[in-house]
Write a protein that holds these residues in place. Sequence first.
Motif, short mmCIF file in Angstrom:
data_model
loop_
_atom_site.label_atom_id
_atom_site.label_comp_id
_atom_site.label_asym_id
_atom_site.label_seq_id
_atom_site.Cartn_x
_atom_site.Cartn_y
_atom_site.Cartn_z
N ARG A 208 0.83 -1.20 0.00
CA ARG A 208 0.00 0.00 0.00
C ARG A 208 0.87 1.26 0.00
NH1 ARG A 208 -5.18 0.03 1.55
NH2 ARG A 208 -4.88 1.94 2.78
N LEU A 209 0.32 2.34 -0.54
CA LEU A 209 1.02 3.61 -0.49
C LEU A 209 1.25 4.03 0.95
CD1 LEU A 209 -0.92 5.50 -3.30
CD2 LEU A 209 1.51 4.95 -3.36
N LEU A 210 2.43 4.57 1.23
CA LEU A 210 2.74 5.07 2.56
C LEU A 210 1.93 6.33 2.83
CD1 LEU A 210 4.64 4.79 5.09
CD2 LEU A 210 6.15 6.41 3.92
N ARG A 211 1.22 6.35 3.96
CA ARG A 211 0.36 7.47 4.32
C ARG A 211 0.72 8.00 5.69
NH1 ARG A 211 -4.18 6.79 0.80
NH2 ARG A 211 -4.06 4.79 -0.29
N GLU A 212 0.26 9.20 5.97
CA GLU A 212 0.54 9.79 7.28
C GLU A 212 -0.05 8.94 8.40
OE1 GLU A 212 0.52 14.34 8.76
OE2 GLU A 212 -1.48 13.49 8.44
N SER A 213 -1.16 8.26 8.12
CA SER A 213 -1.78 7.40 9.11
C SER A 213 -0.90 6.20 9.46
CB SER A 213 -3.15 6.92 8.62
OG SER A 213 -3.04 6.28 7.36
N ASP A 214 0.09 5.89 8.60
CA ASP A 214 1.05 4.83 8.91
C ASP A 214 2.11 5.32 9.89
OD1 ASP A 214 -0.11 2.93 7.15
OD2 ASP A 214 0.94 3.85 5.45
N LEU A 215 2.29 6.63 9.96
CA LEU A 215 3.38 7.20 10.75
C LEU A 215 2.90 7.82 12.05
CD1 LEU A 215 5.22 8.99 7.80
CD2 LEU A 215 5.60 6.67 8.65
N GLU A 216 1.64 8.26 12.09
CA GLU A 216 1.10 8.91 13.27
C GLU A 216 -0.27 8.33 13.60
OE1 GLU A 216 0.96 13.08 12.59
OE2 GLU A 216 2.98 13.17 11.72
N SER A 217 -0.59 8.24 14.89
CA SER A 217 -1.86 7.64 15.31
C SER A 217 -3.06 8.42 14.78
CB SER A 217 -1.92 7.55 16.84
OG SER A 217 -1.77 8.84 17.43
N GLU A 218 -2.94 9.72 14.68
CA GLU A 218 -4.03 10.56 14.18
C GLU A 218 -3.76 11.07 12.77
OE1 GLU A 218 -6.82 10.93 15.86
OE2 GLU A 218 -6.03 9.76 17.54
N GLY A 219 -2.87 10.41 12.07
CA GLY A 219 -2.47 10.86 10.74
C GLY A 219 -3.56 10.67 9.69
N VAL B 44 11.64 3.54 6.68
CA VAL B 44 10.99 4.58 7.47
C VAL B 44 10.53 3.98 8.79
CG1 VAL B 44 10.26 5.86 5.43
CG2 VAL B 44 8.74 4.16 6.42
N GLU B 45 10.47 4.82 9.79
CA GLU B 45 10.03 4.38 11.11
C GLU B 45 8.52 4.56 11.26
OE1 GLU B 45 11.59 2.85 13.51
OE2 GLU B 45 13.52 2.82 12.44
N THR B 46 7.86 3.53 11.71
CA THR B 46 6.42 3.58 11.98
C THR B 46 6.20 3.15 13.44
OG1 THR B 46 5.87 1.27 11.47
CG2 THR B 46 6.08 2.79 9.61
N PRO B 47 5.03 3.40 14.00
CA PRO B 47 4.75 2.97 15.37
C PRO B 47 4.94 1.47 15.56
CG PRO B 47 3.10 4.55 14.67
CD PRO B 47 3.93 4.25 13.47
N GLY B 48 4.81 0.70 14.49
CA GLY B 48 4.99 -0.75 14.58
C GLY B 48 6.40 -1.21 14.29
N GLY B 49 7.32 -0.26 14.05
CA GLY B 49 8.69 -0.61 13.74
C GLY B 49 9.10 -0.15 12.36
#
Length: 216
Positions: free
Chosen positions: A39-50, A88-93
């Motif tokens: 999937r395309l990388l989205r702000e929601s992948d990087l931030e809880s409220e993205g 890239v760093e995400t909340p899941g690693g």
Amino acid sequence: DAALALSLAKVIIDEGWYDADLVREQTDLPFLVRLDNGRLLRESDLESEGSDEQLYRWDLTRGELEAASIESLALRGCVPALEGTFEVETPGGPVQVQPVFERLKAKLAAFSPEEASRHCGTPPALIRRLARMLAEAKAATNVETTVFGKLYHGSSIMRAQILVFLLCGHLGRRGAGFMSYTNVGPDGHYSALKDSQILREIRWDLVKQHAPQLAR
């Protein structure tokens, strides 16, 4: 023919004949795709409220993630990567990502001129010659007729052809572009109506409604 168009795209990319500046600014090919889920990388992948609407590119100038503007296509100094794999760093690693362009190259690997020739009948040498002609042309245009509306997978065929024109930068200037025209007429009734006043009135009404400048 989709096979022919995809083979043209492969040759143009492999030979480095594509317009990199235009591709970076005017297409979605620099946007980053997650390799873990496709999937395309989205702000929601990087931030809880993205947001799900915010997409990203990899800026080669700064060597870091860059949020694509949602207001303008202007790059404003950013040089989006078209190739490569990044992390890239995400909340899941950490997650690995690639530009759509890199993914496109992988998809096109199956469409060498030799392989495409088996499907479309166009000799490999002619496919390469046409690819060079399109890449070197000052401007090129293509006019479709009923491919989109009358052929099975017509939309996919046209998308493949449009890709070739985008790679070569054939848009936005005199003599360049890709135009689609889907014939107006009810399926199964066209032969009966083609010479009738009814069909002429239907067409004229559609022109006036959707392209008033042509009706003047």
